[in-house]
Design an enzyme around this catalytic site. Sequence first.
Site, PDB file in Angstrom:
ATOM      1  N   ARG A 241     -15.703 -82.493 -54.316  1.00 13.00           N
ATOM      2  CA  ARG A 241     -14.414 -81.800 -54.317  1.00 13.00           C
ATOM      3  C   ARG A 241     -14.310 -80.933 -55.565  1.00 13.00           C
ATOM      4  O   ARG A 241     -14.754 -81.308 -56.640  1.00 13.00           O
ATOM      5  CB  ARG A 241     -13.245 -82.797 -54.302  1.00 13.00           C
ATOM      6  CG  ARG A 241     -12.853 -83.274 -52.914  1.00 13.00           C
ATOM      7  CD  ARG A 241     -12.274 -82.156 -52.073  1.00 13.00           C
ATOM      8  NE  ARG A 241     -11.780 -82.570 -50.787  1.00 13.00           N
ATOM      9  CZ  ARG A 241     -12.495 -82.632 -49.678  1.00 13.00           C
ATOM     10  NH1 ARG A 241     -13.778 -82.336 -49.707  1.00 13.00           N
ATOM     11  NH2 ARG A 241     -11.948 -82.983 -48.527  1.00 13.00           N
ATOM     12  N   GLU A 270      -9.797 -72.734 -53.946  1.00 15.40           N
ATOM     13  CA  GLU A 270     -10.553 -72.331 -52.763  1.00 15.40           C
ATOM     14  C   GLU A 270      -9.705 -71.486 -51.830  1.00 15.40           C
ATOM     15  O   GLU A 270      -8.600 -71.909 -51.459  1.00 15.40           O
ATOM     16  CB  GLU A 270     -11.074 -73.581 -52.029  1.00 15.40           C
ATOM     17  CG  GLU A 270     -12.104 -74.335 -52.850  1.00 15.40           C
ATOM     18  CD  GLU A 270     -12.733 -75.505 -52.108  1.00 15.40           C
ATOM     19  OE1 GLU A 270     -12.262 -75.844 -50.996  1.00 15.40           O
ATOM     20  OE2 GLU A 270     -13.695 -76.081 -52.631  1.00 15.40           O
ATOM     21  N   HIS A 289     -17.776 -74.326 -49.376  1.00 14.10           N
ATOM     22  CA  HIS A 289     -17.269 -75.620 -48.924  1.00 14.10           C
ATOM     23  C   HIS A 289     -17.654 -75.886 -47.465  1.00 14.10           C
ATOM     24  O   HIS A 289     -16.809 -76.163 -46.611  1.00 14.10           O
ATOM     25  CB  HIS A 289     -15.749 -75.701 -49.086  1.00 14.10           C
ATOM     26  CG  HIS A 289     -15.229 -77.103 -49.129  1.00 14.10           C
ATOM     27  ND1 HIS A 289     -14.071 -77.454 -49.769  1.00 14.10           N
ATOM     28  CD2 HIS A 289     -15.716 -78.267 -48.593  1.00 14.10           C
ATOM     29  CE1 HIS A 289     -13.851 -78.747 -49.639  1.00 14.10           C
ATOM     30  NE2 HIS A 289     -14.844 -79.269 -48.921  1.00 14.10           N
TER      31      HIS A 289
END
Length: 329
Positions: A241, A270, A289
């Site tokens: 993360r 993000e 991601h």
Amino acid sequence: MTTNKKKLLITASLSPQGRALFDERGDIETIEFPNLISTADFVALLQQQAPVHGVALGATGFGEAQLEASGDMKVVARIGVGYDAVDVEALSRRKVPLMIAGTANSPSVAEQALFMMLTLAKRAVELHALVKDGQWASRFALLPFDLFGKTVLVVGFGRIGTRTAKRCLAMEMTVQVYDPYVSAEAIREAGCEPVSDLDAALPHADFVTLHCPKTRDTAGLFDAARIARMKPSAYLINTARGGIVVESALYDALVAKKLAGAGLDVFEQEPPPAGHKLFELPNVIIAPHVAGVTREALDRMGLQTARNMLSVLDGEPIRQNAVNADVLD
């Protein structure tokens, strides 16, 4: 719609396999919502469709406001395993289970972690550019190296960390594991070496790969002080993360050559802002991601998400996939 039907809001990224499980049921109504939806729009949608009995979430946040808007929430599910965007305490206060996709994407993330290690060790990006740019004669200035015989420190030994460790063992690496929630015996049984002191272990690792959830304890875990404990020839991999690694500290260490390189699938923000300074460094490889979002993983996660939600609605919850399993008691 009959009064006994359950209404579910399903994010657009749920796989067809997962949708098919819902479609087979005559007692389920599904309504799709966009993957990228603002908090205000999501709350408004919940209010408009209330009562809503379940939601399948991608990256959308979920907390008290969404619970209130839904009217009769029974289950919240993540199409994945991370849940830092979900207010678990708010769900628990209302006895609503948060379900995650279990092991559905763990092979994919483990493969990505190993891929990033190999890409950095074999200097794939640099050597690719060298050949294209006609610099063949300078290849010996960019020698790759082996994973064989190197030490990797796996931080977090859950669904993904255990699979990553297996792949590293197959590469004949020495695998050390830091996870204060897993017994030393269990780590040894997996063929790895347990370490109880993260700071003491860092100076000995050639690679550090992160597989812990983002919590109050792990946010900023790899700050300037901790990164400074790594040796200059080491690499840091984060497929967990964003926010576990302090990006400004990582950048400073890389520029000062106090760290050899990094592989990042996740970021503090993000998507990261255009022109992010880490993008310009040749010893950093990045991805948007997607470590756990392969074609196969999406199919597995979609199926597991649907099964998770239906299990709760049917009164037979898959307990091992519930983050706050105590609400099921």
